[in-house]
Design a protein around this motif. Structure first.
Motif, mmCIF file in Angstrom:
data_model
loop_
_atom_site.group_PDB
_atom_site.id
_atom_site.type_symbol
_atom_site.label_atom_id
_atom_site.label_comp_id
_atom_site.label_asym_id
_atom_site.label_seq_id
_atom_site.Cartn_x
_atom_site.Cartn_y
_atom_site.Cartn_z
ATOM 1 N N GLU A 1 0.813 -1.220 0.000
ATOM 2 C CA GLU A 1 0.000 0.000 0.000
ATOM 3 C C GLU A 1 0.847 1.272 0.000
ATOM 4 O O GLU A 1 0.320 2.372 0.073
ATOM 5 C CB GLU A 1 -0.927 0.010 1.222
ATOM 6 N N LEU A 2 2.161 1.139 -0.075
ATOM 7 C CA LEU A 2 3.064 2.294 -0.042
ATOM 8 C C LEU A 2 3.662 2.551 -1.411
ATOM 9 O O LEU A 2 4.041 1.621 -2.128
ATOM 10 C CB LEU A 2 4.194 2.062 0.956
ATOM 11 N N ARG A 3 3.753 3.852 -1.761
ATOM 12 C CA ARG A 3 4.472 4.289 -2.966
ATOM 13 C C ARG A 3 5.609 5.196 -2.506
ATOM 14 O O ARG A 3 5.387 6.150 -1.766
ATOM 15 C CB ARG A 3 3.547 5.061 -3.905
ATOM 16 N N PHE A 4 6.798 4.920 -2.961
ATOM 17 C CA PHE A 4 7.974 5.727 -2.643
ATOM 18 C C PHE A 4 8.365 6.507 -3.887
ATOM 19 O O PHE A 4 8.432 5.937 -4.978
ATOM 20 C CB PHE A 4 9.138 4.835 -2.192
ATOM 21 N N ASN A 5 8.632 7.804 -3.745
ATOM 22 C CA ASN A 5 9.010 8.671 -4.860
ATOM 23 C C ASN A 5 10.344 9.342 -4.570
ATOM 24 O O ASN A 5 10.574 9.798 -3.444
ATOM 25 C CB ASN A 5 7.984 9.791 -5.058
ATOM 26 N N ALA A 6 11.164 9.441 -5.579
ATOM 27 C CA ALA A 6 12.391 10.232 -5.505
ATOM 28 C C ALA A 6 12.509 10.959 -6.838
ATOM 29 O O ALA A 6 12.280 10.370 -7.901
ATOM 30 C CB ALA A 6 13.601 9.339 -5.282
ATOM 31 N N SER A 7 12.816 12.258 -6.780
ATOM 32 C CA SER A 7 12.933 13.014 -8.030
ATOM 33 C C SER A 7 14.047 14.046 -7.928
ATOM 34 O O SER A 7 14.448 14.454 -6.836
ATOM 35 C CB SER A 7 11.611 13.702 -8.373
ATOM 36 N N LEU A 8 14.501 14.446 -9.097
ATOM 37 C CA LEU A 8 15.505 15.499 -9.184
ATOM 38 C C LEU A 8 15.178 16.339 -10.404
ATOM 39 O O LEU A 8 14.994 15.814 -11.509
ATOM 40 C CB LEU A 8 16.916 14.927 -9.309
ATOM 41 N N GLY A 9 15.079 17.643 -10.186
ATOM 42 C CA GLY A 9 14.803 18.568 -11.279
ATOM 43 C C GLY A 9 15.882 19.629 -11.361
ATOM 44 O O GLY A 9 16.540 19.942 -10.367
ATOM 45 N N LEU A 10 16.074 20.159 -12.528
ATOM 46 C CA LEU A 10 16.978 21.288 -12.744
ATOM 47 C C LEU A 10 16.150 22.412 -13.354
ATOM 48 O O LEU A 10 15.574 22.251 -14.429
ATOM 49 C CB LEU A 10 18.129 20.919 -13.680
ATOM 50 N N TRP B 1 0.787 6.587 1.279
ATOM 51 C CA TRP B 1 0.123 5.402 1.790
ATOM 52 C C TRP B 1 -1.319 5.456 1.321
ATOM 53 O O TRP B 1 -2.038 6.404 1.641
ATOM 54 C CB TRP B 1 0.207 5.362 3.314
ATOM 55 N N GLN B 2 -1.725 4.462 0.559
ATOM 56 C CA GLN B 2 -3.057 4.464 -0.031
ATOM 57 C C GLN B 2 -3.809 3.216 0.411
ATOM 58 O O GLN B 2 -3.333 2.099 0.211
ATOM 59 C CB GLN B 2 -2.955 4.504 -1.553
ATOM 60 N N THR B 3 -4.983 3.428 1.030
ATOM 61 C CA THR B 3 -5.831 2.312 1.441
ATOM 62 C C THR B 3 -7.240 2.537 0.913
ATOM 63 O O THR B 3 -7.667 3.677 0.723
ATOM 64 C CB THR B 3 -5.891 2.185 2.977
ATOM 65 N N GLU B 4 -7.950 1.464 0.676
ATOM 66 C CA GLU B 4 -9.327 1.594 0.207
ATOM 67 C C GLU B 4 -10.239 2.111 1.304
ATOM 68 O O GLU B 4 -11.200 2.824 1.043
ATOM 69 C CB GLU B 4 -9.831 0.244 -0.314
ATOM 70 N N GLN B 5 -9.955 1.758 2.556
ATOM 71 C CA GLN B 5 -10.807 2.151 3.667
ATOM 72 C C GLN B 5 -10.565 3.593 4.120
ATOM 73 O O GLN B 5 -11.494 4.336 4.397
ATOM 74 C CB GLN B 5 -10.597 1.230 4.890
ATOM 75 N N ALA B 6 -9.304 4.013 4.207
ATOM 76 C CA ALA B 6 -8.972 5.311 4.817
ATOM 77 C C ALA B 6 -8.569 6.386 3.817
ATOM 78 O O ALA B 6 -8.351 7.527 4.201
ATOM 79 C CB ALA B 6 -7.855 5.126 5.841
ATOM 80 N N GLY B 7 -8.419 6.047 2.541
ATOM 81 C CA GLY B 7 -8.028 7.068 1.571
ATOM 82 C C GLY B 7 -6.533 7.098 1.353
ATOM 83 O O GLY B 7 -5.867 6.066 1.374
ATOM 84 N N GLU B 8 -5.996 8.293 1.194
ATOM 85 C CA GLU B 8 -4.583 8.458 0.855
ATOM 86 C C GLU B 8 -3.915 9.439 1.809
ATOM 87 O O GLU B 8 -4.458 10.508 2.095
ATOM 88 C CB GLU B 8 -4.479 8.974 -0.582
ATOM 89 N N PHE B 9 -2.756 9.068 2.290
ATOM 90 C CA PHE B 9 -1.943 9.924 3.159
ATOM 91 C C PHE B 9 -0.563 10.046 2.525
ATOM 92 O O PHE B 9 -0.026 9.064 2.025
ATOM 93 C CB PHE B 9 -1.816 9.323 4.562
ATOM 94 N N SER B 10 0.006 11.238 2.560
ATOM 95 C CA SER B 10 1.326 11.411 1.955
ATOM 96 C C SER B 10 2.170 12.379 2.764
ATOM 97 O O SER B 10 1.650 13.240 3.476
ATOM 98 C CB SER B 10 1.190 11.914 0.518
ATOM 99 N N ILE B 11 3.471 12.198 2.630
ATOM 100 C CA ILE B 11 4.433 13.119 3.218
ATOM 101 C C ILE B 11 5.575 13.262 2.212
ATOM 102 O O ILE B 11 5.958 12.290 1.554
ATOM 103 C CB ILE B 11 4.952 12.636 4.598
ATOM 104 N N ALA B 12 6.048 14.488 2.065
ATOM 105 C CA ALA B 12 7.118 14.739 1.098
ATOM 106 C C ALA B 12 8.059 15.792 1.640
ATOM 107 O O ALA B 12 7.665 16.657 2.431
ATOM 108 C CB ALA B 12 6.533 15.193 -0.233
#
Length: 173
Positions: free
Chosen positions: A121-130, A153-164
């Motif tokens: 249920e977790l998606r990890f993101n890493a990015s780099l921009g110029l 963190w995405q669940t069908e019951q509770a929705g989506e939570f994110s931190i960046a």
């Protein structure tokens, strides 16, 4: 206390998007967008709105183009490559420091790469921009790095939570 009032507020937005499948696991997406805003703001020293302190008018316009190549490397891994070009202009007039209409513009170009990995249920993101930018105040091209990390963190019951956490460059208008 100060009492503010907006009059003649207007906003117009529009966009066109396009997606083309290059291969079963690769697509090219493009977005063309426009955003315009205008407002007339008054600030008063009294709650009856009789003693005016500020009379300010603002106008802004933004146009941009954002193509992105999306490559699904595996069922759990996505790699995005993209570019963004934007031009922004703004004009201001008020009864303070801007007695006459004063205009400024900025042009930005950004290239970026983003890696996304899915684990349950977790998606990890890493990015780099110029980002490279110039404006009417400084024609020298300035460059900035924009790194970012995120977890969703995405669940069908509770929705989506994110931190960046990241660095994002915003230029004054």
């Amino acid at each position: 206390a100060k009492y503010g009032l907006h009059e003649d507020w207007a906003r117009a937005k529009g966009s066109l998007s396009y997606s083309y499948e290059l291969a079963p696991n690769t697509s090219l997406d493009a977005l063309l967008y426009f955003d315009e805003a205008r407002d007339h703001y008054f600030e008063y020293n009294d709650s009856a709105y009789q003693i005016m302190n500020v009379d300010s008018q603002m106008q802004s316009r933004l146009c941009g183009f954002n193509p992105k190549l999306r490559w699904q490397m595996s069922p759990k891994t996505l790699l995005n490559f993209g570019y963004r070009a934007e031009t922004t202009s703004s004009s201001r007039k008020d009864n303070g420091n801007y007695q006459d209409w004063t205009s400024h513009h900025t042009t930005q170009h950004q290239g970026f790469v983003q890696l996304e990995y899915l684990h349950d249920e977790l998606r990890f993101n890493a990015s780099l921009g110029l980002v490279m930018a110039s404006s009417d105040l400084s024609t020298n091209l300035r460059s900035y790095l924009e790194p970012a990390l995120g977890i969703i963190w995405q669940t069908e019951q509770a929705g989506e939570f994110s931190i960046a956490l990241g660095r994002n460059i915003a230029f004054p208008t």
